[in-house]
Design an enzyme around this catalytic site. Structure first.
Site, PDB file in Angstrom:
ATOM      1  N   ASP A   1       0.843  -1.188   0.000  1.00  0.00           N
ATOM      2  CA  ASP A   1       0.000   0.000   0.000  1.00  0.00           C
ATOM      3  C   ASP A   1       0.887   1.251   0.000  1.00  0.00           C
ATOM      4  O   ASP A   1       1.789   1.382   0.838  1.00  0.00           O
ATOM      5  CB  ASP A   1      -0.902  -0.006   1.241  1.00  0.00           C
ATOM      6  CG  ASP A   1      -1.981   1.047   1.178  1.00  0.00           C
ATOM      7  OD1 ASP A   1      -3.017   0.795   0.547  1.00  0.00           O
ATOM      8  OD2 ASP A   1      -1.780   2.134   1.755  1.00  0.00           O
TER       9      ASP A   1
ATOM     10  N   ASN B   1      -2.434  13.108  -3.998  1.00  0.00           N
ATOM     11  CA  ASN B   1      -3.546  13.592  -4.810  1.00  0.00           C
ATOM     12  C   ASN B   1      -3.997  14.991  -4.377  1.00  0.00           C
ATOM     13  O   ASN B   1      -4.286  15.847  -5.221  1.00  0.00           O
ATOM     14  CB  ASN B   1      -4.731  12.624  -4.728  1.00  0.00           C
ATOM     15  CG  ASN B   1      -4.537  11.379  -5.567  1.00  0.00           C
ATOM     16  OD1 ASN B   1      -3.913  11.419  -6.617  1.00  0.00           O
ATOM     17  ND2 ASN B   1      -5.056  10.260  -5.091  1.00  0.00           N
TER      18      ASN B   1
ATOM     19  N   GLU C   1      -4.710   2.598  -4.187  1.00  0.00           N
ATOM     20  CA  GLU C   1      -3.248   2.527  -4.092  1.00  0.00           C
ATOM     21  C   GLU C   1      -2.770   1.215  -3.492  1.00  0.00           C
ATOM     22  O   GLU C   1      -1.621   1.100  -3.059  1.00  0.00           O
ATOM     23  CB  GLU C   1      -2.717   3.702  -3.264  1.00  0.00           C
ATOM     24  CG  GLU C   1      -3.113   3.690  -1.792  1.00  0.00           C
ATOM     25  CD  GLU C   1      -4.435   4.383  -1.503  1.00  0.00           C
ATOM     26  OE1 GLU C   1      -4.601   4.869  -0.364  1.00  0.00           O
ATOM     27  OE2 GLU C   1      -5.296   4.444  -2.394  1.00  0.00           O
TER      28      GLU C   1
END
Length: 228
Positions: A106, A114, A149
């Protein structure tokens, strides 16, 4: 009847089925289509035409499978493919007394990437990680973008210690990449947890063990790989 049985298997959803017969009754053709057939070729056509039609179906099928089973952003497999392949992997290991390592990975603080640099920068991070994973793994391994992700990697015939070396090497590679967005530079890391089959003998226990190791890696500061 065979076409109908094949269509009940999710992993064969994207396979083209064509009938080749002397049958000219349109109602039988309709029955074949309703049973799962994609086309009906009537015997007597020139061999070159038959070959061209089958080739066209094969190309279309491969393209469709690629769209269904691959993540378009990273180029890795998606969850649909993962569901089909992990059962096969476990069955093969059971028959051959083999093993594999299950890696749950992860990206760290990906939401901040973002938020601070935009979703295009986030997409570039995912594409780069996907490319690095593809370069690092062997053809017998499987890498899946599991969602957002999060990634899952199956390392065939790989013990925990070997898997740890592979994933740590991948971590070094991604953390060495410098990304640029909005005239600013940044880098990323990931956390990962690894469990081994048959130490954890089913998909549920494998996923839970890898997830717990991943959670501990996150809790201990991220940017690290832990073994279950």
């Amino acid at each position: 009847e065979l076409a109908a049985v094949i269509r009940q298997q999710n992993m064969y959803t994207g396979i083209s089925i064509v009938f080749f017969s002397v049958e000219t009754d349109i109602n039988r053709h309709i029955d074949a289509f309703r049973s799962g057939g994609n086309d009906f070729f009537i015997k007597g056509m020139p061999p070159q035409q038959l070959i061209a039609k089958v080739e066209a179906k094969a190309v279309h099928t491969r393209a469709g499978q690629s769209l269904m089973l691959n993540d378009p952003l990273t180029g890795l497999s998606n969850r649909t493919y993962f569901t089909a392949i992990i059962g096969k992997q476990m069955a093969s290991c059971l028959r051959n007394q083999g093993r594999f390592s299950y890696v749950m990975l992860d990206l760290d603080h990906f939401k901040q990437v973002n938020d601070q640099f935009g979703h295009q920068a986030g997409d570039e991070v995912l594409r780069t990680l996907g490319s690095l994973i593809t370069q690092r793994l062997r053809s017998v391994d499987t890498a899946v973008r599991f969602g957002g992700e999060e990634f899952v990697i199956l390392l065939a015939e790989t013990k925990l210690e070997q898997a740890l070396m592979v994933i740590n090497d991948l971590l070094e590679k991604i953390s060495a990449v410098t990304f640029t967005a909005n005239k600013r530079s940044f880098s990323v890391t990931f956390s990962a947890g690894i469990a081994e089959y048959p130490g954890y003998p089913d998909q549920t226990s494998l996923a839970e063990a890898a997830d717990k190791a991943l959670y501990k890696a996150k809790a201990d500061g991220r940017n690290r790989v832990y073994l279950a």
